[in-house]
Design an enzyme around this catalytic site. Structure first.
Site, mmCIF file in Angstrom:
data_model
loop_
_atom_site.group_PDB
_atom_site.id
_atom_site.type_symbol
_atom_site.label_atom_id
_atom_site.label_comp_id
_atom_site.label_asym_id
_atom_site.label_seq_id
_atom_site.Cartn_x
_atom_site.Cartn_y
_atom_site.Cartn_z
ATOM 1 N N ASP A 18 0.802 -1.264 -0.009
ATOM 2 C CA ASP A 18 0.050 0.029 -0.043
ATOM 3 C C ASP A 18 0.881 1.214 0.123
ATOM 4 O O ASP A 18 0.623 1.883 -0.750
ATOM 5 C CB ASP A 18 -1.033 0.054 1.154
ATOM 6 C CG ASP A 18 -2.035 -0.983 1.063
ATOM 7 O OD1 ASP A 18 -2.542 -1.591 0.135
ATOM 8 O OD2 ASP A 18 -2.408 -1.710 2.371
ATOM 9 N N ARG A 98 -0.771 1.013 16.393
ATOM 10 C CA ARG A 98 -1.083 2.260 15.814
ATOM 11 C C ARG A 98 -0.933 3.389 16.428
ATOM 12 O O ARG A 98 -0.536 4.271 15.834
ATOM 13 C CB ARG A 98 -2.591 1.993 15.019
ATOM 14 C CG ARG A 98 -2.566 0.973 14.239
ATOM 15 C CD ARG A 98 -1.557 0.798 13.219
ATOM 16 N NE ARG A 98 -1.516 -0.206 12.078
ATOM 17 C CZ ARG A 98 -0.450 -0.933 11.622
ATOM 18 N NH1 ARG A 98 0.366 -0.829 12.076
ATOM 19 N NH2 ARG A 98 -0.861 -1.833 10.605
ATOM 20 N N ASP A 127 -7.615 0.058 10.682
ATOM 21 C CA ASP A 127 -6.483 0.936 11.204
ATOM 22 C C ASP A 127 -6.633 2.351 10.685
ATOM 23 O O ASP A 127 -6.007 3.358 11.301
ATOM 24 C CB ASP A 127 -5.384 0.487 10.351
ATOM 25 C CG ASP A 127 -4.581 -0.749 10.986
ATOM 26 O OD1 ASP A 127 -4.854 -0.704 12.285
ATOM 27 O OD2 ASP A 127 -3.841 -1.446 10.609
ATOM 28 N N SER A 179 -2.377 -10.337 3.284
ATOM 29 C CA SER A 179 -1.877 -8.929 3.808
ATOM 30 C C SER A 179 -1.568 -9.077 5.209
ATOM 31 O O SER A 179 -2.144 -9.808 6.036
ATOM 32 C CB SER A 179 -3.664 -8.303 3.970
ATOM 33 O OG SER A 179 -3.491 -7.139 4.631
#
Length: 408
Positions: A18, A98, A127, A179
């Protein structure tokens, strides 16, 4: 801020699929803006290799690689473990990584005078919420760019096509592009064959598991370990004093070797859909198990039960990206109070994916063998139970008498 006014963007950069294509995409779609990449090191190890060269080659002006591993463990992982917080069995490996990353990105963006912060989270995932709530907590007026909510790319296959067309080097291919999210706490796997809930994960397939082995491939002999805690914090592994981060790394090794910490779960995402994922959390699984084991000795009944209730709320806050909220801070203060006497040692036997209790000791233990024994004792008068039961059962007795009277 208007799109045309954005001149400098700080990108949350992992070097994965990404974020690798986001750099050229930003320059194409945001007036050839300057892109500063920031990678937060939370223990992804070899994933950081060659990151600067790759970022610069794809158009970034510079790359920050920030070592956040100690802060990640001490300020996010350990408070969550002390809380006993699990989200539907999930040990929150991505969730609490995160906020520590996003907070540091905000600090760099403010220092660099950036016009916007960009992330590579999809519009389907959790996320995006975790990153953006943290950004709002520390830079409430910062513009946020989320390419997955803007561009025409619809799948990972199309991402790969874009990368190939723009000469962006990738470490994955079309057959192995699960992923994944990796840090020192866990590794997650999503996508490909795992999207069919009827498919068994290929645990025995070489290369699928990265942090350990399948229980079927684990040793035929058990491994014993000990963990020492002080006020709920792990302080020693097998009798050797070390930091919480070092303990987790050691537990990852021994846990992985024994097939510990595999979780296959269909979880309820914040955005409303169910998603299937496979998680490897060998050290984390042992740490949660050991901490809970010690708490059974050291916490009184009322505190333990209320803590278990609030652990669900704590886990929801972490999962939903609400780390920087008054409620999470208040819950952590409550947890810290409950941990004042959670000090002692536990021994655990690891065997083919199983964790087996093998002894626990604490100077603060509320367990009394003398009181609990089935043998003869001189401290507990069993006759006292008669009056206790009469009083405890009085409401039931009165209700039954009223019911009988009104049936006549």
């Amino acid at each position: 801020m208007e799109k045309k006014d954005i001149k400098k963007v700080v990108l949350a950069y992992s070097g994965g699929l990404d974020t690798s294509i986001i750099i050229p995409w930003l320059k194409e779609n945001y007036n050839n803006c300057e892109v500063i990449a920031v990678s937060g090191n939370v223990g992804q190890a070899d994933e950081l290799d060659g990151l600067e060269e790759k970022a610069i080659a794809t158009g970034a002006s510079k790359l920050y690689v920030e070592d956040l591993t100690d802060k990640f463990v001490d300020d996010y992982v350990i408070p969550t473990v002390k809380a006993g917080a699990l989200y539907e069995e999930y040990m929150l490996g991505t969730s609490f990584a995160r906020p520590v990353i996003a907070k540091r990105i905000v600090e760099i963006a403010l220092k660099e005078g950036a016009d916007a912060i960009c992330h590579g989270c999809t519009g389907k995932g959790n996320d995006q919420v975790r990153f953006e709530l943290t950004i709002k907590a520390f830079a409430p007026d910062m513009t946020i760019i989320a390419p997955w909510r803007e561009w025409s790319i619809k799948s990972r296959e199309e991402e790969i096509e874009y990368a190939e067309a723009h000469n962006v080097p990738l470490k994955i291919n079309r057959e192995t592009n699960y992923s994944k999210d990796k840090n020192l706490w866990h590794l997650s796997h999503e996508g490909l064959d795992l999207e069919d809930a009827g498919n068994e994960p290929t645990y025995e397939k070489p290369g699928f598991l990265e942090m350990g082995v399948s229980p079927m491939q684990a040793p035929d002999e058990p491994t014993y370990i000990t963990l020492d805690f002080e006020k709920g914090v792990p302080v020693a592994f097998n009798g050797e004093k070390m930091s919480a981060k070092e303990i987790i790394l050691n537990l990852n090794k021994v846990g992985g070797e024994n097939g510990i910490g595999l979780l296959d779960i269909v979880e309820n995402r914040l955005v409303g859909m169910k998603c299937r994922g496979v998680y490897e959390t060998p050290g984390g699984a042992i740490l949660y198990f050991a901490h809970n084991y010690l708490e059974t000795l050291c916490l009184d009944k009322m505190t333990m039960h209320k803590k278990q209730e609030l652990a669900v709320t704590f886990a929801d806050l972490v999962y939903n990206g609400q780390w920087f909220t008054p409620l999470r801070e208040a819950l952590s203060a409550f947890v810290d109070k409950t941990q004042e006497n959670v000090t002692g040692k536990v021994r655990i036997k690891l065997y083919k994916g199983n964790m087996i209790k093998a002894g626990a000791w604490s100077d603060y233990s509320l367990y009394s063998e003398e009181i609990a024994t089935f043998g003869e004792d001189h401290v507990y008068n069993q006759a006292d139970a008669t009056g206790f039961i009469n009083l405890f059962g009085l409401p039931i007795k009165v209700q039954a008498q009223v019911n009988a009277k009104n049936k006549k």
